[in-house]
Design a protein around this motif. Structure first.
Motif, PDB file in Angstrom:
ATOM      1  N   ASP A  28       2.332  -3.897   5.849  1.00 23.69           N
ATOM      2  CA  ASP A  28       2.307  -5.216   5.224  1.00 23.69           C
ATOM      3  C   ASP A  28       2.706  -5.061   3.764  1.00 23.69           C
ATOM      4  N   GLY A  29       2.785  -6.169   3.074  1.00 28.86           N
ATOM      5  CA  GLY A  29       3.255  -6.097   1.702  1.00 28.86           C
ATOM      6  C   GLY A  29       4.763  -6.132   1.681  1.00 28.86           C
ATOM      7  N   ILE A  30       5.371  -5.368   0.761  1.00 29.63           N
ATOM      8  CA  ILE A  30       6.827  -5.407   0.608  1.00 29.63           C
ATOM      9  C   ILE A  30       7.497  -4.456   1.604  1.00 29.63           C
ATOM     10  N   GLY A  31       7.107  -4.564   2.860  1.00 24.42           N
ATOM     11  CA  GLY A  31       7.667  -3.673   3.869  1.00 24.42           C
ATOM     12  C   GLY A  31       7.391  -2.233   3.527  1.00 24.42           C
ATOM     13  N   GLY A  32       6.210  -1.971   3.000  1.00 26.63           N
ATOM     14  CA  GLY A  32       5.895  -0.674   2.437  1.00 26.63           C
ATOM     15  C   GLY A  32       5.909   0.458   3.452  1.00 26.63           C
ATOM     16  N   HIS A  33       6.304   1.628   2.984  1.00 25.67           N
ATOM     17  CA  HIS A  33       6.199   2.831   3.809  1.00 25.67           C
ATOM     18  C   HIS A  33       6.120   4.041   2.899  1.00 25.67           C
ATOM     19  N   GLY A  34       5.315   4.992   3.296  1.00 24.20           N
ATOM     20  CA  GLY A  34       5.128   6.191   2.495  1.00 24.20           C
ATOM     21  C   GLY A  34       3.814   6.868   2.828  1.00 24.20           C
ATOM     22  N   SER A  36       0.812  -1.228   0.000  1.00 26.01           N
ATOM     23  CA  SER A  36       0.000   0.000   0.000  1.00 26.01           C
ATOM     24  C   SER A  36       0.836   1.265   0.000  1.00 26.01           C
ATOM     25  N   ASP A  37       2.137   1.164  -0.294  1.00 22.99           N
ATOM     26  CA  ASP A  37       2.995   2.339  -0.167  1.00 22.99           C
ATOM     27  C   ASP A  37       3.010   3.171  -1.449  1.00 22.99           C
ATOM     28  N   GLY A  51      19.715  -3.365   7.812  1.00 23.73           N
ATOM     29  CA  GLY A  51      19.345  -4.767   7.675  1.00 23.73           C
ATOM     30  C   GLY A  51      17.869  -5.033   7.876  1.00 23.73           C
ATOM     31  N   THR A  52      17.275  -4.408   8.890  1.00 27.12           N
ATOM     32  CA  THR A  52      15.855  -4.622   9.175  1.00 27.12           C
ATOM     33  C   THR A  52      15.000  -4.137   8.008  1.00 27.12           C
ATOM     34  N   ASP A  53      15.320  -2.966   7.476  1.00 23.85           N
ATOM     35  CA  ASP A  53      14.576  -2.414   6.353  1.00 23.85           C
ATOM     36  C   ASP A  53      14.705  -3.299   5.120  1.00 23.85           C
ATOM     37  N   GLN A  54      15.916  -3.788   4.863  1.00 24.77           N
ATOM     38  CA  GLN A  54      16.138  -4.639   3.695  1.00 24.77           C
ATOM     39  C   GLN A  54      15.288  -5.905   3.742  1.00 24.77           C
ATOM     40  N   VAL A  55      15.261  -6.546   4.892  1.00 29.23           N
ATOM     41  CA  VAL A  55      14.491  -7.786   5.015  1.00 29.23           C
ATOM     42  C   VAL A  55      12.995  -7.504   4.951  1.00 29.23           C
ATOM     43  N   GLY A  56      12.555  -6.394   5.556  1.00 28.09           N
ATOM     44  CA  GLY A  56      11.145  -6.039   5.465  1.00 28.09           C
ATOM     45  C   GLY A  56      10.706  -5.850   4.030  1.00 28.09           C
ATOM     46  N   HIS A  57      11.552  -5.172   3.225  1.00 25.04           N
ATOM     47  CA  HIS A  57      11.201  -4.928   1.824  1.00 25.04           C
ATOM     48  C   HIS A  57      11.252  -6.195   0.986  1.00 25.04           C
ATOM     49  N   VAL A  81       7.258  -7.992   6.568  1.00 26.70           N
ATOM     50  CA  VAL A  81       7.461  -7.688   7.986  1.00 26.70           C
ATOM     51  C   VAL A  81       6.746  -8.660   8.917  1.00 26.70           C
ATOM     52  N   LEU A  82       5.882  -9.500   8.379  1.00 26.16           N
ATOM     53  CA  LEU A  82       5.083 -10.382   9.235  1.00 26.16           C
ATOM     54  C   LEU A  82       5.692 -11.763   9.382  1.00 26.16           C
ATOM     55  N   TYR A  83       6.947 -11.893   8.978  1.00 28.88           N
ATOM     56  CA  TYR A  83       7.610 -13.192   9.008  1.00 28.88           C
ATOM     57  C   TYR A  83       8.767 -13.183  10.004  1.00 28.88           C
ATOM     58  N   ASP A  84       9.241 -14.385  10.347  1.00 29.93           N
ATOM     59  CA  ASP A  84      10.263 -14.521  11.391  1.00 29.93           C
ATOM     60  C   ASP A  84      11.584 -13.865  11.012  1.00 29.93           C
ATOM     61  N   GLU A  85      11.892 -13.809   9.713  1.00 28.65           N
ATOM     62  CA  GLU A  85      13.152 -13.206   9.282  1.00 28.65           C
ATOM     63  C   GLU A  85      13.260 -11.748   9.728  1.00 28.65           C
ATOM     64  N   TYR A  86      12.121 -11.060   9.752  1.00 27.26           N
ATOM     65  CA  TYR A  86      12.105  -9.648  10.146  1.00 27.26           C
ATOM     66  C   TYR A  86      12.413  -9.513  11.639  1.00 27.26           C
TER      67      TYR A  86
END
Length: 486
Positions: free
Chosen positions: A416-422, A138-139, A362-368, A372-377
């Motif tokens: 949610d989604g590809i670690g969206g922000h905006g 949704s970003d 690192g956190t931003d990269q994995v979120g994208h 963000v709803l997965y354990d890797e984040y």
């Protein structure tokens, strides 16, 4: 760790043309038409007809560039397309299916798989998750499928209709087209005027006029560690024993709000100028004119003979210029933050700045790349906690924490989604914000809403420097212990 090369800086700017939603739409539409009609482009007449037809969709491209259609407003983008179908009922199914396929090839396979594999080492199978992230996103990026689809389907349909009419020497009803564009313009204006009402409230008064002025320096040094893209509620879920101890022995702001639009370059510019995009000039990660238009905290420090440095990725050079020491972002996602923190130690040892800002990515990269709803984040947030603890322990051994204030925060959250922000969807708006140091209240929770623009004037207050020229943030006095209490 390597700095970002000139090539990487230029490549990052070029990538933003495709990554940011507004420039992507016209580029994608133009590229799609060229590819779809490639077999015919050997004829000069065809090329001329195609370019002449393109002129007629420019007003629509301008409307879609001006208006954001954020979050739920993107649902209304289907209405102009439906009106077009009712009035003209002229579509090329092959073209529209081709464009949809090309769009998902770009987002899911080129971006979500190839690009992230080459840049940060994600799996070649990342597409098996990324397609779901694109559909939920949704970003304000090109990866927002629910926004981009109705836009490019309408633009392509009108362009193709006029192109075919030009080739057949058929008359075009310009009056109907003008009225249709006028309808879309009024429609977009009404939506944004009455439904787009969730932007954060702007501080109207300059910091210097709010009754608090910097005096003698309170802290010898200030360290600001920005964990890029750390979503607040996921931070609370993650295993972060060191950051938890900082919260217990410092002050935590429970409702620290980012700025709009919540893009990295915008947020950093606001955090370190104390003001908003309408003044500092950074309105997205796509920077059309380099350099902020106002003073930053780094300018303020120079006025009193002090030095500040910002360690971050190439994007930040576009706004902060020479005050940024860059790190390459082309690195495996598990190596980026460790290398950044090693570089941070080197800068502290060799340059010893009075203000040091570190961007952990690192956190931003994995979120994208993985959501963000997965354990890797959560794992990346935990790794950030470990690295910050190691860095602070090193600073103590070097004797650089005796009268130092430490800030830990995020520049924005991630949806949610590809670690969206905006657009300030759920998970983006409020960010973790912790202050710790010898002059900071211990175990205090601040429930009152504050804004990230307050960081710059607070840094001025702590370091005894004048407020940046256009700073509007409020000094975070409720975190600072009064002298008689120390």
């Amino acid at each position: 760790m390597k700095s970002a090369s000139k090539f990487e800086k230029m490549a990052a700017r070029c990538w933003n043309l495709l990554n940011e939603g507004k420039p992507f739409t016209p580029i994608f539409v133009f590229g799609t038409m060229i590819l779809f009609h490639a077999a015919m482009l050997g004829s000069a007449n065809v090329v001329m007809d195609l370019l002449l037809a393109f002129i007629y969709v420019i007003p629509l491209l301008i409307i879609y560039f001006i208006f954001d259609f954020p979050l739920f407003l993107r649902n209304y983008l289907w209405i102009p397309f439906m009106v077009y179908l009712i009035i003209w009922n002229d579509i090329n199914i092959s073209l529209l299916l081709f464009s949809i396929g090309l769009y998902f090839f770009f987002t899911v396979f080129f971006w979500g798989t190839l690009y992230y594999h080459l840049r940060i080492g994600t799996s070649w199978l990342n597409f098996t998750r990324f397609w779901k992230l694109v559909l939920k996103n949704s970003d304000s990026t090109s990866g927002n499928a629910q926004e981009q689809l109705p836009k490019f389907l309408l633009i392509l349909s009108i362009w193709e209709m006029i192109f075919q009419a030009e080739r057949a020497n058929e008359a075009i009803n310009f009056v109907a087209l003008i009225l249709f564009y006028a309808f879309i313009l009024v429609f977009a204006y009404i939506l944004h005027r009455y439904l787009f009402d969730w932007k954060p409230k702007v501080y109207e008064t300059l910091s210097k006029d709010q009754g608090t002025q910097p005096g003698e320096a309170i802290s010898d040094k200030v360290i600001v560690i920005v964990v890029d893209g750390m979503r607040k509620e996921r931070f609370y879920e993650a295993d972060t024993p060191f950051l938890d101890s900082l919260k217990e022995n410092g002050t935590e702001y429970m409702n620290m709000e980012t700025v709009y639009p919540a893009r990295t370059v915008v947020c950093f510019s606001s955090m370190f100028t104390g003001t908003y995009p309408f003044e500092h000039g950074m309105t997205s990660n796509m920077v059309w004119k380099l350099g902020i238009k106002v003073e930053s905290i780094f300018d303020s420090l120079r006025k009193v003979g002090k030095k500040g440095r910002l360690l971050g990725i190439a994007h930040l050079v576009d706004s902060m210029g020479d005050d940024v020491e860059t790190v390459t972002a082309v690195m495996h996602k598990d190596k980026a933050d460790p290398n950044i923190m090693e570089r941070a130690k080197k800068i502290m040892k060799e340059q010893d700045p009075d203000l040091f800002v570190v961007q952990m990515i690192g956190t931003d990269q994995v979120g994208h790349s993985q959501g963000v709803l997965y354990d890797e984040y959560l794992q990346k947030i935990h790794e950030a906690d470990v690295l910050i603890e190691d860095f602070v322990s090193w600073l103590k051994k070097e004797g650089k924490m005796e009268n130092t204030t430490l800030f830990i925060c995020a520049d924005h959250g991630q949806a949610d989604g590809i670690g969206g922000h905006g657009h300030l969807d759920e998970g983006e708006r409020f960010v973790p914000f912790i202050v710790h140091g010898p002059h900071i209240e211990k175990g205090k929770k601040i429930e009152e809403k504050h804004s990230l623009v307050s960081l710059a004037p607070t840094l001025s207050y702590l370091l005894g420097a004048p407020f940046p020229s256009h700073s509007r943030g409020r000094v975070l006095l409720d975190a600072i212990r009064k002298k008689e209490e120390e």
